[in-house]
Design a protein around this motif. Structure first.
Motif, PDB file in Angstrom:
ATOM      1  N   ALA A 139      -7.579   4.743  -2.476  1.00  0.00           N
ATOM      2  CA  ALA A 139      -8.363   3.794  -1.699  1.00  0.00           C
ATOM      3  C   ALA A 139      -7.406   2.883  -0.940  1.00  0.00           C
ATOM      4  CB  ALA A 139      -9.251   2.982  -2.627  1.00  0.00           C
ATOM      5  N   LEU A 140      -7.627   2.797   0.387  1.00  0.00           N
ATOM      6  CA  LEU A 140      -6.765   1.914   1.182  1.00  0.00           C
ATOM      7  C   LEU A 140      -7.276   0.487   1.120  1.00  0.00           C
ATOM      8  CD1 LEU A 140      -6.044   4.143   4.288  1.00  0.00           C
ATOM      9  CD2 LEU A 140      -4.653   3.818   2.240  1.00  0.00           C
ATOM     10  N   ASP A 141      -8.566   0.319   1.270  1.00  0.00           N
ATOM     11  CA  ASP A 141      -9.196  -0.968   0.983  1.00  0.00           C
ATOM     12  C   ASP A 141     -10.583  -0.680   0.446  1.00  0.00           C
ATOM     13  OD1 ASP A 141     -10.952  -0.584   3.166  1.00  0.00           O
ATOM     14  OD2 ASP A 141      -9.431  -1.373   4.539  1.00  0.00           O
ATOM     15  N   ARG A 142     -11.482  -1.668   0.455  1.00  0.00           N
ATOM     16  CA  ARG A 142     -12.774  -1.487  -0.204  1.00  0.00           C
ATOM     17  C   ARG A 142     -13.584  -0.331   0.384  1.00  0.00           C
ATOM     18  NH1 ARG A 142     -18.069  -2.804  -0.093  1.00  0.00           N
ATOM     19  NH2 ARG A 142     -19.041  -3.476  -2.054  1.00  0.00           N
ATOM     20  N   ASN A 143     -13.460  -0.094   1.687  1.00  0.00           N
ATOM     21  CA  ASN A 143     -14.303   0.894   2.332  1.00  0.00           C
ATOM     22  C   ASN A 143     -13.527   1.987   3.069  1.00  0.00           C
ATOM     23  OD1 ASN A 143     -15.986  -1.923   2.608  1.00  0.00           O
ATOM     24  ND2 ASN A 143     -17.157  -0.156   1.863  1.00  0.00           N
ATOM     25  N   ARG A 144     -12.301   2.153   2.743  1.00  0.00           N
ATOM     26  CA  ARG A 144     -11.529   3.195   3.414  1.00  0.00           C
ATOM     27  C   ARG A 144     -10.735   3.972   2.367  1.00  0.00           C
ATOM     28  NH1 ARG A 144      -8.059   2.457   8.851  1.00  0.00           N
ATOM     29  NH2 ARG A 144     -10.173   2.565   9.674  1.00  0.00           N
ATOM     30  N   VAL A 145     -10.865   5.292   2.472  1.00  0.00           N
ATOM     31  CA  VAL A 145     -10.172   6.119   1.497  1.00  0.00           C
ATOM     32  C   VAL A 145      -9.286   7.122   2.230  1.00  0.00           C
ATOM     33  CG1 VAL A 145     -11.994   7.847   1.291  1.00  0.00           C
ATOM     34  CG2 VAL A 145     -10.494   7.440  -0.632  1.00  0.00           C
ATOM     35  N   GLN A 146      -8.181   7.465   1.593  1.00  0.00           N
ATOM     36  CA  GLN A 146      -7.247   8.402   2.215  1.00  0.00           C
ATOM     37  C   GLN A 146      -7.021   9.568   1.251  1.00  0.00           C
ATOM     38  OE1 GLN A 146      -2.959   7.440   2.747  1.00  0.00           O
ATOM     39  NE2 GLN A 146      -3.533   7.280   4.903  1.00  0.00           N
ATOM     40  N   ILE A 147      -7.179  10.780   1.773  1.00  0.00           N
ATOM     41  CA  ILE A 147      -6.964  11.957   0.935  1.00  0.00           C
ATOM     42  C   ILE A 147      -5.816  12.759   1.519  1.00  0.00           C
ATOM     43  CG2 ILE A 147      -7.998  14.044  -0.010  1.00  0.00           C
ATOM     44  CD1 ILE A 147     -10.731  12.707   0.346  1.00  0.00           C
ATOM     45  N   ALA A 148      -4.778  12.933   0.732  1.00  0.00           N
ATOM     46  CA  ALA A 148      -3.604  13.673   1.203  1.00  0.00           C
ATOM     47  C   ALA A 148      -3.651  15.094   0.664  1.00  0.00           C
ATOM     48  CB  ALA A 148      -2.334  12.972   0.729  1.00  0.00           C
ATOM     49  N   LEU A 149      -3.301  16.042   1.544  1.00  0.00           N
ATOM     50  CA  LEU A 149      -3.275  17.448   1.146  1.00  0.00           C
ATOM     51  C   LEU A 149      -1.841  17.903   0.936  1.00  0.00           C
ATOM     52  CD1 LEU A 149      -5.865  19.013   3.630  1.00  0.00           C
ATOM     53  CD2 LEU A 149      -6.270  17.897   1.447  1.00  0.00           C
ATOM     54  N   GLN A 150      -1.661  18.903   0.096  1.00  0.00           N
ATOM     55  CA  GLN A 150      -0.335  19.480  -0.095  1.00  0.00           C
ATOM     56  C   GLN A 150       0.014  20.385   1.072  1.00  0.00           C
ATOM     57  OE1 GLN A 150      -1.166  21.302  -3.784  1.00  0.00           O
ATOM     58  NE2 GLN A 150      -0.246  19.659  -4.998  1.00  0.00           N
ATOM     59  N   GLU A 151      -0.998  21.145   1.526  1.00  0.00           N
ATOM     60  CA  GLU A 151      -0.787  22.019   2.680  1.00  0.00           C
ATOM     61  C   GLU A 151      -2.088  22.052   3.482  1.00  0.00           C
ATOM     62  OE1 GLU A 151      -0.770  26.285   1.280  1.00  0.00           O
ATOM     63  OE2 GLU A 151      -0.346  25.258  -0.605  1.00  0.00           O
ATOM     64  N   ASN A 152      -2.006  22.613   4.665  1.00  0.00           N
ATOM     65  CA  ASN A 152      -3.189  22.638   5.518  1.00  0.00           C
ATOM     66  C   ASN A 152      -4.316  23.415   4.868  1.00  0.00           C
ATOM     67  OD1 ASN A 152      -2.530  21.086   7.716  1.00  0.00           O
ATOM     68  ND2 ASN A 152      -1.335  22.727   8.650  1.00  0.00           N
ATOM     69  N   ASP A 153      -5.538  22.953   5.042  1.00  0.00           N
ATOM     70  CA  ASP A 153      -6.704  23.644   4.503  1.00  0.00           C
ATOM     71  C   ASP A 153      -7.877  23.392   5.439  1.00  0.00           C
ATOM     72  OD1 ASP A 153      -8.868  24.629   3.179  1.00  0.00           O
ATOM     73  OD2 ASP A 153      -8.384  23.706   1.249  1.00  0.00           O
ATOM     74  N   SER A 157      -4.820  27.817   7.034  1.00  0.00           N
ATOM     75  CA  SER A 157      -3.853  26.781   7.375  1.00  0.00           C
ATOM     76  C   SER A 157      -4.052  26.254   8.789  1.00  0.00           C
ATOM     77  CB  SER A 157      -2.430  27.299   7.178  1.00  0.00           C
ATOM     78  OG  SER A 157      -2.248  28.444   7.986  1.00  0.00           O
ATOM     79  N   ALA A 158      -5.145  26.655   9.410  1.00  0.00           N
ATOM     80  CA  ALA A 158      -5.464  26.048  10.703  1.00  0.00           C
ATOM     81  C   ALA A 158      -5.803  24.583  10.451  1.00  0.00           C
ATOM     82  CB  ALA A 158      -6.635  26.774  11.339  1.00  0.00           C
ATOM     83  N   ARG A 159      -5.748  23.809  11.525  1.00  0.00           N
ATOM     84  CA  ARG A 159      -5.940  22.371  11.341  1.00  0.00           C
ATOM     85  C   ARG A 159      -7.389  22.034  10.984  1.00  0.00           C
ATOM     86  NH1 ARG A 159      -4.924  17.577  13.447  1.00  0.00           N
ATOM     87  NH2 ARG A 159      -6.418  17.947  15.098  1.00  0.00           N
ATOM     88  N   ASN A 160      -8.309  22.723  11.607  1.00  0.00           N
ATOM     89  CA  ASN A 160      -9.706  22.424  11.305  1.00  0.00           C
ATOM     90  C   ASN A 160     -10.563  23.676  11.438  1.00  0.00           C
ATOM     91  OD1 ASN A 160     -10.353  22.815  14.046  1.00  0.00           O
ATOM     92  ND2 ASN A 160      -9.673  20.718  14.499  1.00  0.00           N
ATOM     93  N   LEU A 161     -11.844  23.495  11.175  1.00  0.00           N
ATOM     94  CA  LEU A 161     -12.769  24.612  11.115  1.00  0.00           C
ATOM     95  C   LEU A 161     -12.811  25.408  12.427  1.00  0.00           C
ATOM     96  CD1 LEU A 161     -14.430  25.394   8.708  1.00  0.00           C
ATOM     97  CD2 LEU A 161     -16.379  24.193   9.680  1.00  0.00           C
ATOM     98  N   GLU A 162     -12.845  24.688  13.568  1.00  0.00           N
ATOM     99  CA  GLU A 162     -12.969  25.369  14.860  1.00  0.00           C
ATOM    100  C   GLU A 162     -11.750  26.236  15.146  1.00  0.00           C
ATOM    101  OE1 GLU A 162     -13.797  21.972  14.658  1.00  0.00           O
ATOM    102  OE2 GLU A 162     -15.855  22.678  14.418  1.00  0.00           O
ATOM    103  N   GLU A 163     -10.589  25.678  14.867  1.00  0.00           N
ATOM    104  CA  GLU A 163      -9.368  26.436  15.153  1.00  0.00           C
ATOM    105  C   GLU A 163      -9.237  27.630  14.217  1.00  0.00           C
ATOM    106  OE1 GLU A 163      -5.889  23.961  15.165  1.00  0.00           O
ATOM    107  OE2 GLU A 163      -6.828  22.554  16.563  1.00  0.00           O
TER     108      GLU A 163
END
Lengths: 292, 527
Positions: free
Chosen positions: B138-152, B460-466
């Motif tokens: 959690a970065l602050d009360r309403n912001r969260v950060q999720i880190a990945l090990q590799e692209n998914d 390992s593409a950046r997002n669903l569309e790619e």
């Protein structure tokens, strides 16, 4: 008891001789013959019937009984007459095998209990009481499940659970025979135990055994169907009466009555025939009634 | 024992309307909205209702809410999240969440809870697929950060399916007593029988119309009988029963990607065994010509009409109609002549005249396994076996009492399996060499380096569309190799009370029943 009843020279199942004597056994012989013929025909039909009736045919599904399909067709277009006949044969075959195995156990244990002394008698009697005291269906499900279901499971389950009644009858019969006048007299005359067993015991015990066996069939078949219906028995894609009934259950509420009624009636009919057959055999074979 | 109980319940339900003088006993009171909605659609999860243990994978978690969700048109929309972004390198998700959300016990939902949920689920050992996640914080009360090990590229699906649990009220008994921020909260749960839920007064969305809902866990036949007796407002029934008429109710058929297909072992039997000692491989289905011939010989339309009563559509791939599906997957089927030619060319010839082809002394024969309690799979297996006889392949149909028994033979025999998810991850796991023999994923040991390469590129593409071009490219090779013969996609059929407005249902994943509750908070009673 009159020793003349059992004349060793005359085979006790000499049906033709009895036929001519024109006594009460004549109609019994007739009906027993008819029933035997029916089963013969049923098995012949099951054996020679073409498998094409079992093939899936979506064009002809859910047809009510008609001339072409006397028993109708099911939801996959399979001919219900073929399925019922094949199912009956399968159920009968398994029932017969199970009943036969069971009666072998019965006669072995029955003779052991009656002849091998008090300790063996005690063990066998305890076993009989144990199996009889357990609810039949529970025992069947338990054993069938433990054996992994399928035909083997059903046969073992029915075999293991159906012997006590016949064991008791055979044990009692032999105990009674051993104390009877003609056996005691034979012993005095110096006949060997083997001779006594062959000429005095066997004619009395064999009819009991045969009748017990025949009357065990309907039980075995019904229990086979019951087990399969509950899903602990045979494979669902091969026709057997239990499967046909279980499958058709969901169709009862939807109006396809012929899927359940006709196989059900066939099962009841078959089982009743066995019952009649057993009773007729009793009339014919039993030394006590065969001379009436 | 199941059948006895089912029979008794069925029987008593059938009798009820008779005794009360007609099946319209309830119809008269139906114009007035009922206080309690009764649904017989199954959906019980024996492990309980904890999203970190896998609850909500198929359909909505209902007691909890998710960061994102699919709308009826399968577009991704915000739920708890107000905004989300992915870093340039595709490794860090940053998500802003709503300020006004409270759990059903009147405690606020903050970024801490979101981070806790993801970190806990990642530790659950594969029940939730978070293998590529590193850590959530959690970065602050309403912001969260999720880190990945590799692209998914499929990670966004985890934001859609994972329900958020409260950090301070999550313990060993949580699965039995779930607390969440979803539209409904658990009131009572009698395992194996029924579950009662009531509206969550602290729900951040519009209050649902129905304040109380009862879920009956009855077998399909019993559900149908209950619907006929007017005792439920909705019942999930198998397609076989959908043609029936139930007074006051209409059949509601929902398209799904819930498919059924034949899984082929694709490697020959070389005596190799799994760790548990189960044999791997089948010499007949290891030949691609056999598999290819089967896929084109199957008459999919007849299966849909015959087994599913028309409630379904032919399946040519595992994800028909989803964005990552390759539209070129379909082909001309019911082509038995073509299949025969194909087999002839590959050297499968009936030399001894018994109607079954041989090749170098090996008969074209195998076993099709189905689970004994799944009738539609049994009928499909029987029907396909009949079709295959026409092209000279002998398929013996055999049942197994449960999936434990199927596990023992699934690497060497053909099995009727079902899949279908709103997640391309399924493609990755079904066709990837990495997943060969891992649980139920790639049980046929299918392996094609070109497929693997495209799957890796896709994930390992950046997002669903790619990722979509790579997902589709992988399926081109899969179509050639035919490790599966996909047969049908089911339509999930429900009897719904004429007064119940359930809005527009989304295309459903595997699992007939629960997924329809995805929009349950929008259901209404209409005049």
């Amino acid at each position: 008891m009159n020793t003349q009843e059992m004349n060793p020279a005359q085979p006790f199942f000499n049906l033709s001789a009895r036929w001519q004597s024109g006594d009460k056994r004549q109609p019994a012989c007739l009906s027993a013959g008819c029933i035997a013929l029916f089963f013969l025909l049923l098995f012949a039909a099951g054996y020679f019937m073409n498998d094409t009736g079992l093939a899936v045919d979506f064009l002809n599904k859910k047809i009510a009984p008609s001339l072409h399909y006397p028993f109708g067709t099911d939801w996959l277009g399979r001919d219900m007459l073929v399925r019922t006949v094949k199912g009956l044969c399968r159920s009968l075959g398994i029932g017969l095998l199970a009943a036969f195995c069971s009666s072998i156990i019965s006669i072995a244990l029955g003779i052991m209990a009656a002849t091998l002394g008090r300790k063996v008698d005690l063990v066998v009697s305890t076993l009989v009481n144990l199996v009889m005291a357990t609810p039949h269906l529970v025992l069947l499900i338990l054993i069938s499940f433990a054996c992994g279901g399928g035909a083997t499971g059903v046969i073992i389950a029915v075999t293991v659970s159906h012997w006590p009644n016949l064991t008791r009858i055979i044990r009692a019969e032999i105990l009674q025979l051993r104390e009877s006048d003609f056996v005691l007299l034979s012993q005095r005359f110096g006949k060997t135990p083997v001779w006594i067993a062959r000429h005095h015991m066997l004619p009395h015990v064999l009819p009991q055994f045969v009748i017990g066996l025949i009357l065990m069939f309907p039980h075995a078949i019904l229990h086979e169907a019951g087990l399969t219906f509950l899903g602990f028995g045979l494979a669902p894609h091969q026709p057997s009466i239990g499967i046909l009934l279980a499958e058709s259950m969901r169709h009862l509420s939807t109006g396809y009555w012929w899927l359940a009624i006709l196989p059900g009636i066939s099962l009841v009919f078959t089982v009743k025939l066995f019952d009649i057959l057993g009773n007729n055999f009793r009339t014919i074979l039993e030394p006590r009634t065969s001379q009436e | 024992m199941h059948h006895i109980i089912r029979f008794l319940v069925l029987f008593s339900l059938c009798c009820t309307p008779l005794l009360s003088g007609g099946s319209h006993a309830l119809a008269s009171s139906e114009s007035k909205p009922p206080d309690t909605l009764v649904l017989a659609i199954g959906g019980e999860d024996k492990t309980g209702y904890d999203p970190t243990l896998g609850w909500g994978r198929y359909g909505s978690p209902m007691f909890q809410s998710t960061l994102l969700k699919f709308d009826a048109d399968m577009k991704i929309v915000n739920d708890l999240a107000t905004a989300y972004s992915l870093s340039k390198d595709g490794l860090v998700w940053t998500i802003d969440i709503r300020h006004d959300v409270k759990f059903s016990n009147n405690t606020p939902l903050t970024a801490e809870d979101v981070a806790f949920t993801f970190n806990t689920a990642a530790k659950s050992g594969g029940l939730v697929d978070l293998a590529h996640m590193a850590v959530a914080k959690a970065l602050d009360r309403n912001r969260v950060q999720i880190a990945l090990q590799e692209n998914d590229s499929t990670f966004i699906n985890r934001l859609i399916t994972l329900g958020i649990v409260p950090k301070n009220f999550h313990g060993p008994d949580y699965p039995r007593k779930p607390i969440g921020s979803g539209p409904y909260m658990l009131e009572e749960w009698n395992e194996g029988q029924q579950m009662i839920v009531k509206a969550n007064p602290y729900y951040y969305g519009a209050q649902p119309f129905f304040k109380r809902i009862v879920f009956l866990y009855t077998p399909e036949d019993t559900s149908f009988a209950a619907a006929k007796a007017g005792q439920v407002q909705m019942a999930a029934v198998p397609a076989m029963l959908a043609k029936q008429h139930v007074p006051g109710m209409t059949i509601h058929a929902v398209k799904s990607v819930d498919n059924r297909g034949l899984m082929f072992p694709t490697v020959p039997d070389t005596g190799k065994k799994t760790d548990k000692g189960y044999s791997i491989g089948n010499n007949v289905t290891a030949d691609p010509a056999i598999r290819r011939a089967i896929t084109i010989a199957i008459d999919r339309k007849a299966l849909v009409q015959g087994v599913l009563e028309g409630y379904g559509r032919p399946a040519y791939g595992v994800c028909d109609g989803l964005p990552w599906d390759n539209p070129n997957n379909s082909f001309q089927d019911n082509d038995q002549a073509g299949a025969a030619t194909l087999l002839q060319k590959a050297g499968w010839i009936d030399s001894d005249g018994d109607g079954i082809r041989e090749k170098k002394g090996l008969k074209a024969e195998f076993t099709i396994i189905y689970p004994a309690n799944r009738s539609e799979r049994q009928y499909m297996a029987l029907s396909v076996a009949d079709t295959l006889k026409k092209i000279g392949i002998q398929a013996n149909v055999e049942e197994k009492p449960d999936f434990d028994e199927i596990q023992k033979v699934m690497h060497k025999d053909v099995v009727v399996f079902g899949w279908g998810a709103h997640d391309p991850m399924e493609l990755y796991q079904l066709y990837n060499t990495k997943f060969a023999g891992v649980e139920y994923n790639n049980v046929g040991y299918y392996s094609n380096p070109q497929v693997d390469e495209n799957l890796e590129k896709a994930i390992s593409a950046r997002n669903l569309e790619e990722a979509i071009p790579f997902w589709q490219a992988a399926q081109v090779y899969v179509k050639e190799d035919a490790p599966w013969a996909w047969m049908v996609n089911l339509d999930h059929t429900y009897f719904v009370n004429d007064h119940l407005d359930i809005g527009k249902s989304q295309i459903e994943p595997h699992g007939h029943g629960w997924p329809i509750t995805a929009n349950i908070h929008e259901w209404k009673w209409k005049k």
